[in-house]
Design an enzyme around this catalytic site. Structure first.
Site, PDB file in Angstrom:
ATOM      1  N   GLU A   1       0.862  -0.965  -0.011  1.00 21.13           N
ATOM      2  CA  GLU A   1      -0.049   0.025  -0.011  1.00 21.13           C
ATOM      3  C   GLU A   1       0.716   1.246  -0.036  1.00 21.13           C
ATOM      4  O   GLU A   1       2.013   0.976   0.473  1.00 21.13           O
ATOM      5  CB  GLU A   1      -1.076   0.061   1.305  1.00 21.13           C
ATOM      6  CG  GLU A   1      -1.727  -1.281   1.257  1.00 21.13           C
ATOM      7  CD  GLU A   1      -2.677  -1.275   0.043  1.00 21.13           C
ATOM      8  OE1 GLU A   1      -3.213  -0.161  -0.544  1.00 21.13           O
ATOM      9  OE2 GLU A   1      -3.404  -2.411  -0.381  1.00 21.13           O
TER      10      GLU A   1
ATOM     11  N   HIS B   1      -7.647  -3.172   0.172  1.00 22.37           N
ATOM     12  CA  HIS B   1      -6.602  -2.137   0.250  1.00 22.37           C
ATOM     13  C   HIS B   1      -5.809  -1.854   1.633  1.00 22.37           C
ATOM     14  O   HIS B   1      -5.166  -1.057   2.200  1.00 22.37           O
ATOM     15  CB  HIS B   1      -7.053  -0.644  -0.164  1.00 22.37           C
ATOM     16  CG  HIS B   1      -7.448  -0.419  -1.623  1.00 22.37           C
ATOM     17  ND1 HIS B   1      -6.406  -0.800  -2.319  1.00 22.37           N
ATOM     18  CD2 HIS B   1      -8.591  -0.209  -2.045  1.00 22.37           C
ATOM     19  CE1 HIS B   1      -6.845  -0.448  -3.535  1.00 22.37           C
ATOM     20  NE2 HIS B   1      -8.162  -0.377  -3.350  1.00 22.37           N
TER      21      HIS B   1
END
Length: 243
Positions: free
Chosen positions: A57, A209
């Site tokens: 990320e 995510h």
């Protein structure tokens, strides 16, 4: 970053930290030239024994003026060691990385990833990725291992960009590991005959995510593909031959 939308597939194939600088995670010395991060090689298409499931990320914004794509930095660095023969995860590495170009996260980034600014304020130390890979004997038998990602972005785009931001150089032994990976999207399409969809509507676990949650879901997908006869060693891995 994006994971496959495979709710029906996953429903029929049930499964099975800290913050530090990017330099201490990836290790290395400053760049002395503009040579390519990935070099052409004649690495054998080996019978892999373990997959290194990875999903970065990074800092991000929905406004290019606030944070351009070329200035994005890795902020979550998870790796799962997946044993191909045992069909399960056998080790986990998970670190958060404090960004330096844009040390303050955007609201968009926090909403998307769930990573908050307080993560970087109070968690300052972590394990070194190099030590983790050494403990897994990755550098002793590099051709037994291959990274596996959902798409090419993590290792084709984000890692080289981060290395340039941080002036980090990988040695030849490290390149044997970092310059090849299997794209699970291609493996899925090859095995099922279906194009992988997006995440929306998927019945996956955890938070989309969140790097570590995405890695766990990717590992479940790999497990399901194996149950359908997929062989990791038959999958042509990707490389990044250009600078």
């Amino acid at each position: 970053m994006n994971i496959l939308g495979l709710s029906n597939f996953l429903l029929t194939n049930k499964p099975y930290t800290r913050v530090r600088s990017i330099r201490s995670l990836i290790t290395g010395t400053p760049f002395t030239s503009r040579s390519p991060f990935y070099t052409s090689s004649t690495m054998p298409q080996n019978k892999f024994k373990k997959l290194l499931v990875l999903d970065f990320e990074a800092t991000c914004s929905d406004k290019e003026a606030e944070l351009s794509r070329s200035r994005m930095e890795i902020i979550e660095f998870p790796v799962l060691v997946y044993d191909i023969e045992e069909k399960k995860v056998t080790a986990t590495f998970h670190e958060y990385v404090k960004p330096s170009l844009h040390p303050t996260l955007t609201n968009f980034c926090t909403t998307l990833t769930g990573i908050e600014q307080v993560t970087f304020s109070f968690r300052k130390y972590g394990k070194v990725l190099q030590s983790f890979l050494v403990a897994q004997k990755v550098f002793e038998t590099p051709y037994d291992f291959c990274f596996l990602t959902c798409g090419n972005w993590d290792l084709q785009t984000m890692l080289p960009q981060q290395l340039n931001h941080s002036f980090i150089h990988l040695n030849s032994d490290e390149k044997k590991i970092w310059n090849r990976w299997i794209n699970v999207k291609k493996a899925y399409q090859k095995t099922t005959g279906n194009r992988p969809a997006g995440m929306a509507g998927s019945n996956l676990e955890g938070r989309h995510h969140s790097g570590i949650d995405d890695c766990k879901n990717i590992a479940r997908i790999v497990q399901g593909l194996q149950n359908k006869g997929w062989d990791a060693s038959s999958e042509r891995y990707s490389t990044r031959p250009r600078a």
